[in-house]
Design a protein around this motif. Structure first.
Motif, mmCIF file in Angstrom:
data_model
loop_
_atom_site.group_PDB
_atom_site.id
_atom_site.type_symbol
_atom_site.label_atom_id
_atom_site.label_comp_id
_atom_site.label_asym_id
_atom_site.label_seq_id
_atom_site.Cartn_x
_atom_site.Cartn_y
_atom_site.Cartn_z
ATOM 1 N N LEU A 54 -8.669 -3.263 -4.811
ATOM 2 C CA LEU A 54 -8.153 -2.403 -5.877
ATOM 3 C C LEU A 54 -6.665 -2.101 -5.764
ATOM 4 O O LEU A 54 -6.004 -1.860 -6.759
ATOM 5 C CB LEU A 54 -8.928 -1.077 -5.889
ATOM 6 C CG LEU A 54 -10.433 -1.186 -6.182
ATOM 7 C CD1 LEU A 54 -11.110 0.149 -5.906
ATOM 8 C CD2 LEU A 54 -10.671 -1.609 -7.616
ATOM 9 N N VAL A 55 -6.137 -2.094 -4.560
ATOM 10 C CA VAL A 55 -4.730 -1.746 -4.337
ATOM 11 C C VAL A 55 -3.900 -3.020 -4.242
ATOM 12 O O VAL A 55 -4.248 -3.942 -3.489
ATOM 13 C CB VAL A 55 -4.566 -0.919 -3.043
ATOM 14 C CG1 VAL A 55 -3.098 -0.667 -2.755
ATOM 15 C CG2 VAL A 55 -5.322 0.401 -3.157
ATOM 16 N N ASP A 56 -2.803 -3.078 -4.992
ATOM 17 C CA ASP A 56 -1.898 -4.216 -4.927
ATOM 18 C C ASP A 56 -1.302 -4.289 -3.522
ATOM 19 O O ASP A 56 -0.720 -3.324 -3.031
ATOM 20 C CB ASP A 56 -0.780 -4.035 -5.963
ATOM 21 C CG ASP A 56 0.069 -5.290 -6.132
ATOM 22 O OD1 ASP A 56 0.167 -6.077 -5.179
ATOM 23 O OD2 ASP A 56 0.627 -5.467 -7.224
ATOM 24 N N ARG A 57 -1.435 -5.450 -2.874
ATOM 25 C CA ARG A 57 -0.949 -5.599 -1.500
ATOM 26 C C ARG A 57 0.550 -5.322 -1.391
ATOM 27 O O ARG A 57 1.055 -5.011 -0.308
ATOM 28 C CB ARG A 57 -1.274 -7.002 -0.967
ATOM 29 C CG ARG A 57 -1.065 -7.117 0.533
ATOM 30 C CD ARG A 57 -1.380 -8.502 1.088
ATOM 31 N NE ARG A 57 -1.265 -8.484 2.549
ATOM 32 C CZ ARG A 57 -2.273 -8.288 3.377
ATOM 33 N NH1 ARG A 57 -3.479 -8.095 2.894
ATOM 34 N NH2 ARG A 57 -2.087 -8.270 4.680
ATOM 35 N N VAL A 74 -1.541 7.267 10.885
ATOM 36 C CA VAL A 74 -2.430 6.225 10.375
ATOM 37 C C VAL A 74 -2.658 6.521 8.892
ATOM 38 O O VAL A 74 -2.905 7.659 8.512
ATOM 39 C CB VAL A 74 -3.780 6.208 11.125
ATOM 40 C CG1 VAL A 74 -4.724 5.164 10.525
ATOM 41 C CG2 VAL A 74 -3.551 5.944 12.609
ATOM 42 N N VAL A 75 -2.556 5.492 8.066
ATOM 43 C CA VAL A 75 -2.696 5.682 6.620
ATOM 44 C C VAL A 75 -3.915 4.941 6.092
ATOM 45 O O VAL A 75 -4.089 3.750 6.364
ATOM 46 C CB VAL A 75 -1.436 5.196 5.863
ATOM 47 C CG1 VAL A 75 -1.686 5.182 4.350
ATOM 48 C CG2 VAL A 75 -0.244 6.087 6.190
ATOM 49 N N ARG A 76 -4.752 5.662 5.372
ATOM 50 C CA ARG A 76 -5.808 5.049 4.585
ATOM 51 C C ARG A 76 -5.300 5.051 3.150
ATOM 52 O O ARG A 76 -5.161 6.105 2.522
ATOM 53 C CB ARG A 76 -7.123 5.833 4.707
ATOM 54 C CG ARG A 76 -8.174 5.511 3.642
ATOM 55 C CD ARG A 76 -8.537 4.049 3.570
ATOM 56 N NE ARG A 76 -9.590 3.822 2.564
ATOM 57 C CZ ARG A 76 -9.916 2.617 2.126
ATOM 58 N NH1 ARG A 76 -9.276 1.540 2.574
ATOM 59 N NH2 ARG A 76 -10.885 2.469 1.230
ATOM 60 N N LEU A 77 -4.990 3.864 2.636
ATOM 61 C CA LEU A 77 -4.379 3.720 1.316
ATOM 62 C C LEU A 77 -5.469 3.461 0.288
ATOM 63 O O LEU A 77 -6.172 2.447 0.355
ATOM 64 C CB LEU A 77 -3.382 2.564 1.368
ATOM 65 C CG LEU A 77 -2.322 2.450 0.292
ATOM 66 C CD1 LEU A 77 -1.455 3.701 0.229
ATOM 67 C CD2 LEU A 77 -1.456 1.224 0.538
ATOM 68 N N GLN A 78 -5.616 4.392 -0.669
ATOM 69 C CA GLN A 78 -6.674 4.293 -1.662
ATOM 70 C C GLN A 78 -6.109 4.181 -3.071
ATOM 71 O O GLN A 78 -5.032 4.694 -3.362
ATOM 72 C CB GLN A 78 -7.598 5.512 -1.578
ATOM 73 C CG GLN A 78 -8.331 5.598 -0.257
ATOM 74 C CD GLN A 78 -9.410 6.656 -0.222
ATOM 75 O OE1 GLN A 78 -9.655 7.235 0.818
ATOM 76 N NE2 GLN A 78 -10.063 6.919 -1.332
ATOM 77 N N THR A 79 -6.845 3.512 -3.914
ATOM 78 C CA THR A 79 -6.399 3.348 -5.289
ATOM 79 C C THR A 79 -6.365 4.690 -6.024
ATOM 80 O O THR A 79 -7.143 5.596 -5.715
ATOM 81 C CB THR A 79 -7.328 2.382 -6.041
ATOM 82 O OG1 THR A 79 -6.839 2.192 -7.369
ATOM 83 C CG2 THR A 79 -8.738 2.915 -6.124
#
Length: 267
Positions: free
Chosen positions: A46-49, A86-91
């Motif tokens: 879902l998240v653009d790299r 630490v990052v959890r990257l969510q849409t």
């Protein structure tokens, strides 16, 4: 919870909203945290790299699209033992249709500090892309974020027909493959066949965004013709198309006949 409060030397996990797709729609704070991160777990489906390009060289970057919840939390715990950030990257925004609480509970149980950085929702990005407003004076002042029942059941009283009966703005997530259910629910709630509908596929994604306009009667056919069957926001709202209405109720805040604490009425 801060590291000091957690009573250990573990790093902190940040749940960062990556926004709807455009890498530039991440918040300034979210981008800063990515630049500081020792590890990033992002939702690759879902998240653009491109968003991960804000991470520093040597950062451990992991795509979560093939991971279970248990694997994700284990990875976050492992990385928090090695890195301060630490990052959890969510849409979109982490609090909307994400597993925020499911992921945070094991972190809290392990004594790992965590926090949330909000993000731009695809609902807002879709309306922005189409040049539409979620609310309008004397038309609707309410917005409902919802979905239709698929494999994930809806709580009692939250079926779409019941919500649609309010005749307010409906932003319908995760339901483009169930558009027939959306149509059935709106009809059951009394929406007319010519009610305006908006579908935005990959809102804000550079070079991939598609904006489809139609009515309750034909929106499904328009989506089929355009090949839109995933990652789309459905909007049903009495505000759609207001740019071209002959008359429009004025906002009281900016009306010259309206007095408020910053301005006296001039007419």
């Amino acid at each position: 919870m801060t590291n000091a409060e957690s009573g250990n030397n573990m790093g902190k996990v940040w749940f960062v909203g990556a926004g709807p797709g455009d890498p530039e729609l991440i918040t300034v704070k979210g981008r800063r945290l990515l630049a500081e991160a020792g590890a990033v777990l992002f939702a690759g489906s879902l998240v653009d790299r491109a968003v991960t390009l804000y991470a520093p060289p040597g950062c451990a970057i992991r795509d979560s699209k093939d991971m279970t919840l248990e694997e994700m939390t284990a990875w976050l715990v492992e990385q928090a033992a090695r890195h301060g950030t630490v990052v959890r990257l969510q849409t979109g925004d982490p609090g909307l249709y994400g597993a925020l609480i499911e992921l945070a509970r094991p972190l809290a149980a392990a004594g790992i500090g965590w926090a949330v950085v909000p993000g731009v929702s695809s609902a807002m990005a879709s309306m922005a892309a189409a040049g539409e407003s979620l609310t309008l004076p004397e038309v609707t002042q309410s917005v409902i974020f919802t979905r239709v029942e698929g494999r994930t059941p809806m709580p009692e009283g939250e079926d779409l027909a019941s919500l649609a009966a309010h005749r307010t703005t409906l932003c319908i997530f995760l339901s483009i493959t169930l558009l027939h259910k959306v149509e059935t629910a709106l009809r059951a709630a009394g929406w007319p066949e010519d009610a305006p509908m908006l579908v935005v596929h990959k809102a804000s994604w550079p070079g991939e965004e598609k904006i489809l306009r139609g009515t309750l009667a034909d929106i499904k056919a328009r989506c089929r013709a355009a090949g839109v069957a995933s990652q789309a926001m459905i909007v049903a709202s009495p505000t759609l198309g207001a740019l071209h209405w002959e008359t429009l109720a004025r906002s009281k805040l900016y009306d010259p006949t309206f007095t408020h604490r910053f301005r006296k009425a001039s007419a």
